[in-house]
Motif scaffolding. Structure first.
Motif, short mmCIF file in Angstrom:
data_model
loop_
_atom_site.label_atom_id
_atom_site.label_comp_id
_atom_site.label_asym_id
_atom_site.label_seq_id
_atom_site.Cartn_x
_atom_site.Cartn_y
_atom_site.Cartn_z
N ALA B 153 23.55 -1.03 20.36
CA ALA B 153 24.86 -0.91 21.00
C ALA B 153 25.59 -2.25 21.05
CB ALA B 153 24.69 -0.33 22.41
N VAL B 154 24.88 -3.29 21.43
CA VAL B 154 25.53 -4.60 21.57
C VAL B 154 25.93 -5.14 20.20
CG1 VAL B 154 25.15 -7.00 22.24
CG2 VAL B 154 24.43 -5.14 23.76
N SER B 155 25.04 -4.98 19.22
CA SER B 155 25.37 -5.41 17.87
C SER B 155 26.62 -4.67 17.39
CB SER B 155 24.19 -5.14 16.94
OG SER B 155 24.58 -5.24 15.60
N ALA B 156 26.67 -3.36 17.65
CA ALA B 156 27.83 -2.55 17.22
C ALA B 156 29.10 -3.00 17.95
CB ALA B 156 27.56 -1.07 17.49
N LEU B 157 28.96 -3.31 19.23
CA LEU B 157 30.14 -3.72 20.00
C LEU B 157 30.69 -5.04 19.46
CD1 LEU B 157 31.87 -2.90 22.42
CD2 LEU B 157 30.40 -4.31 23.87
N GLY B 184 32.40 1.92 29.74
CA GLY B 184 31.45 2.53 30.69
C GLY B 184 30.72 3.69 30.05
N ARG B 185 31.48 4.52 29.31
CA ARG B 185 30.83 5.67 28.65
C ARG B 185 29.87 5.19 27.57
NH1 ARG B 185 34.43 11.03 28.76
NH2 ARG B 185 35.36 10.66 30.81
N ALA B 186 30.23 4.11 26.89
CA ALA B 186 29.34 3.58 25.85
C ALA B 186 28.01 3.16 26.47
CB ALA B 186 29.99 2.40 25.14
N LEU B 187 28.08 2.53 27.64
CA LEU B 187 26.85 2.11 28.30
C LEU B 187 26.03 3.34 28.72
CD1 LEU B 187 25.15 -0.21 29.42
CD2 LEU B 187 26.38 0.06 31.59
N LEU B 188 26.74 4.33 29.27
CA LEU B 188 26.06 5.56 29.69
C LEU B 188 25.38 6.22 28.49
CD1 LEU B 188 25.71 7.11 32.29
CD2 LEU B 188 27.73 8.47 31.70
N ILE B 189 26.09 6.23 27.36
CA ILE B 189 25.54 6.82 26.14
C ILE B 189 24.29 6.07 25.71
CG2 ILE B 189 25.94 7.00 23.66
CD1 ILE B 189 28.74 7.99 24.31
N ALA B 190 24.36 4.75 25.78
CA ALA B 190 23.19 3.96 25.39
C ALA B 190 21.99 4.33 26.26
CB ALA B 190 23.49 2.47 25.50
N LEU B 191 22.22 4.52 27.55
CA LEU B 191 21.11 4.86 28.44
C LEU B 191 20.58 6.26 28.12
CD1 LEU B 191 22.32 3.33 31.82
CD2 LEU B 191 20.63 2.45 30.18
#
Ligand SMILES: Nc1ncnc2c1ncn2[C@@H]1O[C@H](COP(=O)(O)OP(=O)(O)O)[C@@H](O)[C@H]1O
Ligand SMILES: [Mg+2]
Lengths: 332, 294
Positions: B153-157, B184-191
């Motif tokens: 996720a972080v690499s993609a961001l 926020g949704r991206a973080l939720l998705i990662a979790l």
């Protein structure tokens, strides 16, 4: 609640302990048996008693069941039948209470090759929930120092020589003050100098009062460092006791040095000396029941010129051969 | 200090319950210091870079990106408008194979690798305690699930922010949400993606208790992963498919709907919990009774 020590936990189930064994015997097994899943009977009805404060040699040829016994004592494998007590507590049930007080080297060292020697010890110490993290670094440094690895502590373990790995394994057993050290063939793969150093270390540890349980397939090793010994062959215990008693149990050999070996051999046989063998000017045999002075007198009376007449001390090896009726290097 | 005194001191000092977490800390650090772990994380970090560059090259002529690949939702078409979609795309691209494979490798090696190298017996005589060691291993594998997902996720961001514009985004339902809410949704998705890996992690850990070969355990776990993915594609097996751990994986896309559609998300999390319970118990039953003879 200042005194919640191991002692208190010990006395908690005093009822389930054999009071006779509780203090005096560091290891006590009854009918300990292990049959591996393949059907191999590796240990067969072992009754082993290791007194506190002893350096106990656990002697047997390769494949005689030494490592299997040690694995059962350490709670790594479940006995097929029989019981084992270590420090008075039943194993494998009491591993949590017993093992923090036991240091072990089992079937050679095992290390994380990608970690330094120091980091290997830090990890093993972290695995013990009773080890204080505040003193961890100091204890690791002391253990490294004790086995002579202080200079190589930062090196990756995969770059260690076999001897260094063995030392690091020993250091792991010395991370805490221990009541018992279980060392399975600790000098395996070492050169003679390394062996001497490890033996010196074992003697030093023993002189601190730690009980040392030392397995080996080398007779002279046991003879050099142990106060007590047990002998295994093919999963069975042949004998156990103080080393001095074991050697005394095997009778020494009578040796006569003479320029008349043929005549001497004849007279000795007449006098009831068994297994007479002639080797140059030396005639040896098992001493007879009668007084040796009579034997000597008979030799002289027969005109045998006697240069030397001695009773040679039995070694542990003689004891072993006498007990098992076979040489020591026979694999089980 | 004599040995007797040393023992006295030791006996008089009550071990703190917190000391038990020393093993977890050691396990986390040791796992991250393995060359293999770092290589897996590097591969995961590279996926968004490749996807980002590919999308950038394809759209340089001014045309918008073509229709999204077969991998679930067509996030990929949106990347040129909003770099945040690269996060969703990268997670959708790695969830079917790369992420669970990485987790399968770490989980499969967890016990079997230590058994194979012999270090397991020294951990156990330390004594680590079998239940404690297994819990430590499981926690570490879960931490790796989270870490691996976050790496993607972080690499993609970062790649998305460098190559594409960021800003308000359009949900799958067509409504618009602010960039902050999108983040926020991206973080939720990662979790949720990390939680989707719990089933594979439990399975891998169970396999790991069955053998003394780390390689065999890793290969078996990854093999099971591929088998399950194939079974999930065979129409005749639709009765079985709701119980395959990968069946609801792509439900995380429902978090980009407005309002969020929860049904499949809940089914996914429930299924992962079921796998964790079943294979976690099996691993415990096996590991606590196993003869450690390697
Ligand atoms: N994991 C195992 N599975 C089956 N048989 C084994 C296993 N480990 C050892 N054995 C067998 O048990 C016997 C005793 O082995 P071991 O305890 O290692 O002897 P020692 O340590 O005295 O050399 C040997 O015959 C060996 O082949
Ligand atoms: Mg052995």
């Amino acid at each position: 609640m200042d005194e919640p020590s191991a002692r208190e936990r010990d006395s908690g189930d005093a009822a389930e302990r054999d009071p006779q064994d509780a203090r005096a015997h560091v290891i006590a097994t009854r009918g300990l048996t292990k049959r591996y899943r393949g059907g191999q009977l590796a240990v067969d009805g072992l009754d082993l008693t290791v007194p506190a404060g002893s350096v106990f040699g656990f002697l047997g040829p390769n494949g005689s069941g030494k490592t299997t016994t040690i694995r059962m004592l350490m709670g790594l494998i479940e006995p097929t039948s029989g019981t084992a007590r270590v420090l008075g507590r039943p194993m494998p049930r009491a591993t949590r209470a017993v093992l923090p007080q036991v240091g072990a080297l089992i079937e050679g060292p095992a290390l994380y090759g990608f970690l330094s020697g120091r980091d290997n010890l830090l990890r093993y110490d972290a695995a013990d929930p009773t080890a204080d993290p505040r003193t961890r670094r100091a204890r690791v440094a002391a253990a490294l120092d004790r086995v002579g690895l202080a200079a190589a502590a930062g090196k990756k373990a995969r770059a260690y020589s076999l001897g260094m790995k063995q030392r690091l394994g020993l250091a792991a057993a010395l991370l805490q003050p221990r009541r018992l050290l279980v060392l399975d063939e600790p000098t395996n793969g070492l050169d003679p100098q390394g062996m001497r150093e490890i033996r010196a270390l074992i003697r030093e540890l023993a002189s601190d009062g730690t009980t040392v349980f030392l397995s080996s397939h080398l007779l002279d090793e046991i003879e050099q460092v142990c106060t007590h010994a047990a002998v295994m062959t093919q999963g069975r215990l042949v004998t156990q006791g103080a080393v001095a008693d074991l050697a005394a149990g095997a009778r020494g050999r009578l040796a006569v040095t003479t320029p008349d070996p043929g005549e001497a051999a004849r007279v000795l046989k007449e006098q009831g000396v068994g297994d007479v063998t002639v080797d140059g000017d030396r005639v040896t045999g098992e001493p007879p029941a009668q007084d040796l002075a009579e034997v000597n007198a008979a030799l002289v009376a027969a005109g045998v010129r006697v240069r030397g007449f001695t009773l040679e001390q039995a070694s542990l090896e003689d004891a072993f051969v006498a007990l098992t009726g076979e040489g020591f290097d026979v694999a089980g | 200090m004599s040995r007797a005194e040393a023992l006295q001191t030791r006996a008089g000092r009550r071990p703190s319950p917190l000391w038990t977490f020393g093993l977890l800390r050691s396990e986390l650090v040791t796992t991250l210091r393995r060359w293999r772990t770092l290589a897996l994380l590097a591969v995961l970090a590279a996926v968004p870079v490749l996807v980002g560059i590919a999308v950038k090259l394809e759209t340089r002529g001014g045309s918008t990106a073509g229709p999204g690949g077969g991998d679930g939702p067509a996030f990929i078409a949106q990347i040129t408008n909003n770099g945040l979609f690269l996060v969703f795309t990268a997670l959708a691209a790695t969830l079917p194979f790369f992420l669970p494979m990485a987790v399968g490798v770490v989980a499969g090696d967890a016990i079997a690798g230590e058994a194979g190298s012999g270090t397991l017996r020294y951990l156990l005589v330390a004594p680590a305690g079998r239940t404690r060691l297994l819990l430590t291993k499981y926690t570490t594998v879960m931490a790796f699930c989270v870490l691996a997902t976050l790496v993607v996720a972080v690499s993609a961001l970062i790649v998305g922010a460098l190559l594409f514009p960021l800003g308000e985004l359009t949900t799958i339902s067509g409504t618009r949400i602010s960039f902050a809410e999108g983040l926020g949704r991206a973080l939720l998705i990662a979790l949720v993606v990390a939680a989707s890996l719990v089933g594979v992690a439990a399975l891998g850990l169970f396999v790991s208790t069955l053998t003394n070969s780390g390689i065999a355990a890793m290969a078996t776990t990854v093999g099971l992963l591929i088998t399950v993915q194939i079974l999930d594609q065979i129409p005749q097996l639709h009765a079985l498919q709701p119980y395959l751990f990968s069946h609801y994986w792509l439900s995380f896309a429902d978090l980009v709907r407005d309002p969020v559609y929860w049904d499949d998300l809940v089914k996914n999390l429930g299924l992962q919990a079921l796998y964790a319970a079943v294979f976690g118990s099996a691993a415990w039953a096996r590991f606590t009774t196993k003869d450690i003879s390697a």
